[in-house]
Design a protein around this motif. Structure first.
Motif, PDB file in Angstrom:
ATOM      1  N   THR A  36       0.836  -1.355  -0.011  1.00 24.16           N
ATOM      2  CA  THR A  36       0.025   0.316  -0.131  1.00 24.16           C
ATOM      3  C   THR A  36       0.545   1.514   0.308  1.00 24.16           C
ATOM      4  O   THR A  36       2.352   1.351  -0.014  1.00 24.16           O
ATOM      5  N   VAL A  37       0.033   2.335  -0.040  1.00 26.55           N
ATOM      6  CA  VAL A  37       1.142   3.984  -0.273  1.00 26.55           C
ATOM      7  C   VAL A  37       0.402   4.721   0.742  1.00 26.55           C
ATOM      8  O   VAL A  37      -0.630   4.520   0.844  1.00 26.55           O
ATOM      9  N   LEU A  38       1.002   5.107   1.492  1.00 27.83           N
ATOM     10  CA  LEU A  38       0.393   6.351   2.776  1.00 27.83           C
ATOM     11  C   LEU A  38       0.550   7.680   2.606  1.00 27.83           C
ATOM     12  O   LEU A  38       1.448   7.948   2.823  1.00 27.83           O
ATOM     13  N   GLY A  39      -0.048   8.146   2.893  1.00 28.59           N
ATOM     14  CA  GLY A  39      -0.045   9.856   3.276  1.00 28.59           C
ATOM     15  C   GLY A  39      -0.297  10.063   4.496  1.00 28.59           C
ATOM     16  O   GLY A  39       0.632   9.166   5.109  1.00 28.59           O
ATOM     17  N   SER A  40      -1.391  10.695   5.459  1.00 30.80           N
ATOM     18  CA  SER A  40      -1.319  10.721   6.433  1.00 30.80           C
ATOM     19  C   SER A  40      -2.330   9.290   6.866  1.00 30.80           C
ATOM     20  O   SER A  40      -2.321   9.172   7.590  1.00 30.80           O
ATOM     21  N   CYS A  41      -2.870   8.397   5.392  1.00 26.64           N
ATOM     22  CA  CYS A  41      -3.107   7.186   6.150  1.00 26.64           C
ATOM     23  C   CYS A  41      -2.142   6.536   7.148  1.00 26.64           C
ATOM     24  O   CYS A  41      -1.109   6.753   7.192  1.00 26.64           O
ATOM     25  N   ASN A 110       2.425  14.033   7.880  1.00 27.05           N
ATOM     26  CA  ASN A 110       1.905  15.072   7.561  1.00 27.05           C
ATOM     27  C   ASN A 110       2.070  15.694   5.752  1.00 27.05           C
ATOM     28  O   ASN A 110       3.300  16.717   5.993  1.00 27.05           O
ATOM     29  N   ILE A 111       1.696  14.999   5.310  1.00 27.61           N
ATOM     30  CA  ILE A 111       2.249  15.375   3.639  1.00 27.61           C
ATOM     31  C   ILE A 111       1.818  16.835   2.994  1.00 27.61           C
ATOM     32  O   ILE A 111       2.029  17.315   1.712  1.00 27.61           O
ATOM     33  N   ASN A 112       0.632  17.321   3.486  1.00 25.16           N
ATOM     34  CA  ASN A 112       0.445  18.804   3.495  1.00 25.16           C
ATOM     35  C   ASN A 112       0.306  19.634   4.834  1.00 25.16           C
ATOM     36  O   ASN A 112      -0.429  19.523   4.581  1.00 25.16           O
ATOM     37  N   GLN A 113       1.221  20.311   4.939  1.00 25.28           N
ATOM     38  CA  GLN A 113       1.487  21.210   6.011  1.00 25.28           C
ATOM     39  C   GLN A 113       0.642  22.527   6.004  1.00 25.28           C
ATOM     40  O   GLN A 113       0.704  23.148   6.657  1.00 25.28           O
ATOM     41  N   LYS A 114      -0.139  22.718   4.961  1.00 25.64           N
ATOM     42  CA  LYS A 114      -1.123  23.970   4.752  1.00 25.64           C
ATOM     43  C   LYS A 114      -2.568  23.354   5.502  1.00 25.64           C
ATOM     44  O   LYS A 114      -3.210  23.665   5.850  1.00 25.64           O
ATOM     45  N   MET A 115      -2.451  22.070   5.780  1.00 23.87           N
ATOM     46  CA  MET A 115      -3.760  21.509   6.190  1.00 23.87           C
ATOM     47  C   MET A 115      -3.759  20.772   8.088  1.00 23.87           C
ATOM     48  O   MET A 115      -2.283  20.965   8.279  1.00 23.87           O
ATOM     49  N   ASP A 116      -4.721  21.222   8.117  1.00 28.00           N
ATOM     50  CA  ASP A 116      -4.924  20.448   9.229  1.00 28.00           C
ATOM     51  C   ASP A 116      -4.094  18.931   9.785  1.00 28.00           C
ATOM     52  O   ASP A 116      -3.711  18.395   8.511  1.00 28.00           O
ATOM     53  N   ASP A 117      -2.591  18.677  10.756  1.00 24.13           N
ATOM     54  CA  ASP A 117      -2.510  17.388  10.990  1.00 24.13           C
ATOM     55  C   ASP A 117      -3.028  16.106  10.622  1.00 24.13           C
ATOM     56  O   ASP A 117      -2.532  15.477  11.994  1.00 24.13           O
ATOM     57  N   VAL A 118      -3.618  15.401  10.228  1.00 25.18           N
ATOM     58  CA  VAL A 118      -4.795  14.034  10.298  1.00 25.18           C
ATOM     59  C   VAL A 118      -3.106  13.179  10.344  1.00 25.18           C
ATOM     60  O   VAL A 118      -4.066  12.256  10.975  1.00 25.18           O
ATOM     61  N   GLY A 119      -2.439  13.614   9.924  1.00 27.96           N
ATOM     62  CA  GLY A 119      -1.553  12.354  10.722  1.00 27.96           C
ATOM     63  C   GLY A 119      -0.811  11.529  11.432  1.00 27.96           C
ATOM     64  O   GLY A 119      -1.310  11.120  11.623  1.00 27.96           O
ATOM     65  N   ALA A 120      -0.762  12.860  11.753  1.00 24.59           N
ATOM     66  CA  ALA A 120      -0.677  13.100  13.725  1.00 24.59           C
ATOM     67  C   ALA A 120      -1.645  12.736  14.689  1.00 24.59           C
ATOM     68  O   ALA A 120      -1.873  11.429  15.717  1.00 24.59           O
ATOM     69  N   LYS A 121      -3.061  12.743  14.276  1.00 30.99           N
ATOM     70  CA  LYS A 121      -4.215  12.391  14.195  1.00 30.99           C
ATOM     71  C   LYS A 121      -4.512  11.320  14.518  1.00 30.99           C
ATOM     72  O   LYS A 121      -5.012  10.103  14.849  1.00 30.99           O
ATOM     73  N   ALA A 124      -1.972   8.629  16.368  1.00 30.47           N
ATOM     74  CA  ALA A 124      -2.389   8.860  18.100  1.00 30.47           C
ATOM     75  C   ALA A 124      -3.583   8.232  18.210  1.00 30.47           C
ATOM     76  O   ALA A 124      -3.589   7.546  19.164  1.00 30.47           O
ATOM     77  N   PHE A 125      -4.706   8.243  17.126  1.00 31.84           N
ATOM     78  CA  PHE A 125      -5.541   7.085  17.218  1.00 31.84           C
ATOM     79  C   PHE A 125      -4.364   5.259  17.395  1.00 31.84           C
ATOM     80  O   PHE A 125      -5.123   4.918  18.060  1.00 31.84           O
ATOM     81  N   VAL A 126      -4.219   5.580  16.308  1.00 32.51           N
ATOM     82  CA  VAL A 126      -3.473   4.542  16.394  1.00 32.51           C
ATOM     83  C   VAL A 126      -2.854   3.424  17.904  1.00 32.51           C
ATOM     84  O   VAL A 126      -3.134   1.949  17.746  1.00 32.51           O
ATOM     85  N   ARG A 127      -2.115   4.528  18.358  1.00 32.84           N
ATOM     86  CA  ARG A 127      -0.924   4.075  19.305  1.00 32.84           C
ATOM     87  C   ARG A 127      -1.548   3.791  20.366  1.00 32.84           C
ATOM     88  O   ARG A 127      -2.223   3.073  21.506  1.00 32.84           O
ATOM     89  N   GLY A 144       6.100  11.881  10.554  1.00 35.38           N
ATOM     90  CA  GLY A 144       7.588  13.053   9.705  1.00 35.38           C
ATOM     91  C   GLY A 144       6.861  13.193   8.113  1.00 35.38           C
ATOM     92  O   GLY A 144       5.188  13.741   8.009  1.00 35.38           O
ATOM     93  N   THR A 145       7.197  13.917   7.144  1.00 33.80           N
ATOM     94  CA  THR A 145       6.545  14.227   6.731  1.00 33.80           C
ATOM     95  C   THR A 145       6.312  14.342   4.806  1.00 33.80           C
ATOM     96  O   THR A 145       6.647  15.398   4.014  1.00 33.80           O
ATOM     97  N   TYR A 146       6.167  13.362   4.418  1.00 36.66           N
ATOM     98  CA  TYR A 146       6.742  12.230   3.670  1.00 36.66           C
ATOM     99  C   TYR A 146       5.509  11.290   3.555  1.00 36.66           C
ATOM    100  O   TYR A 146       5.527  10.699   4.510  1.00 36.66           O
ATOM    101  N   ALA A 147       5.090  10.864   2.559  1.00 31.74           N
ATOM    102  CA  ALA A 147       4.414   9.350   1.839  1.00 31.74           C
ATOM    103  C   ALA A 147       5.275   8.019   2.285  1.00 31.74           C
ATOM    104  O   ALA A 147       6.918   8.319   1.759  1.00 31.74           O
ATOM    105  N   ARG A 148       4.522   7.108   1.721  1.00 32.87           N
ATOM    106  CA  ARG A 148       4.924   5.591   2.265  1.00 32.87           C
ATOM    107  C   ARG A 148       4.222   4.911   1.588  1.00 32.87           C
ATOM    108  O   ARG A 148       3.723   4.520   1.382  1.00 32.87           O
TER     109      ARG A 148
END
Length: 193
Positions: A36-41, A110-121, A124-127, A144-148
């Motif tokens: 899979t390829v992940l951004g904020s997911c 956090n692949i779009n620093q202009k938006m709310d940091d959904v990735g951090a949320k 935090a959710f999964v942890r 981080g600030t990159y996709a995987r």
């Protein structure tokens, strides 16, 4: 905890199945890998160490807003459902022993620093979910600030993670927003209980 670096050659002999947002795939076939390829997911890779049964999910958001829950119901696009689905499938097809589950989690960038940091949320959710359920991640690569790109060979427990160039971020952002706004389609041949 960072996953150990693995060469793509370690996994290249396997048949690779794509895991998209809302998907949850499980196998005990040593020749199958999930990708899979992940951004904020976030994606979780879970395997039963005794049986080698394992799988991967991919969720868009940790929790649904109240309005989307009312409109669409529960969905594997959301963390609680996706995590329960994957854990239950691995337990049911594996040894059934919770203490034999090996869990690795990835994404939450956090692949779009202009938006709310959904990735951090999402991270935090999964942890928080794992802690509340009494699990501990054996490995993680969150934030981080990159996709995987994540490739997981469940039977062997091998994971390959590649941090992607930031040029892919715009495409991922558009795809994630599009899928987040898309209604969940219920299928008549699936019964949830």
């Amino acid at each position: 905890m960072k996953p150990s670096a693995r060469s793509p050659r370690d996994i290249s002999a396997a048949s690779t199945q794509q895991v998209h947002q809302g998907d949850c795939h499980v196998t005990n076939d040593k020749d199958v890998a999930f990708s899979t390829v992940l951004g904020s997911c976030v994606a979780a890779c879970i395997r039963d160490k005794l049986t080698g049964v394992g799988g991967m999910n991919h969720f868009l958001l940790g929790v649904q807003s109240d309005s989307s829950r009312d409109r669409y119901g529960e969905s594997a696009r959301y963390g609680a459902y996706a995590m329960e689905e994957l854990i239950n499938k691995v337990l049911n097809q594996g040894s059934g022993q919770r203490d034999q589950l090996e869990i690795k989690v990835f994404g939450g960038g956090n692949i779009n620093q202009k938006m709310d940091d959904v990735g951090a949320k999402n991270a935090a959710f999964v942890r928080g979910f794992l802690s509340a359920e009494g699990y501990k991640a054996a490995a993680e690569d969150l934030g981080g600030t990159y996709a995987r790109r994540v490739v997981f060979q469940p039977v062997l427990g091998k994971v390959f993670v590649k941090h992607l160039d930031s040029s892919i971020n715009d495409t991922l952002i558009k795809e994630e927003i599009s899928k987040a706004n898309k209604p969940v389609v219920e299928h008549d041949d699936i019964e949830l209980f």
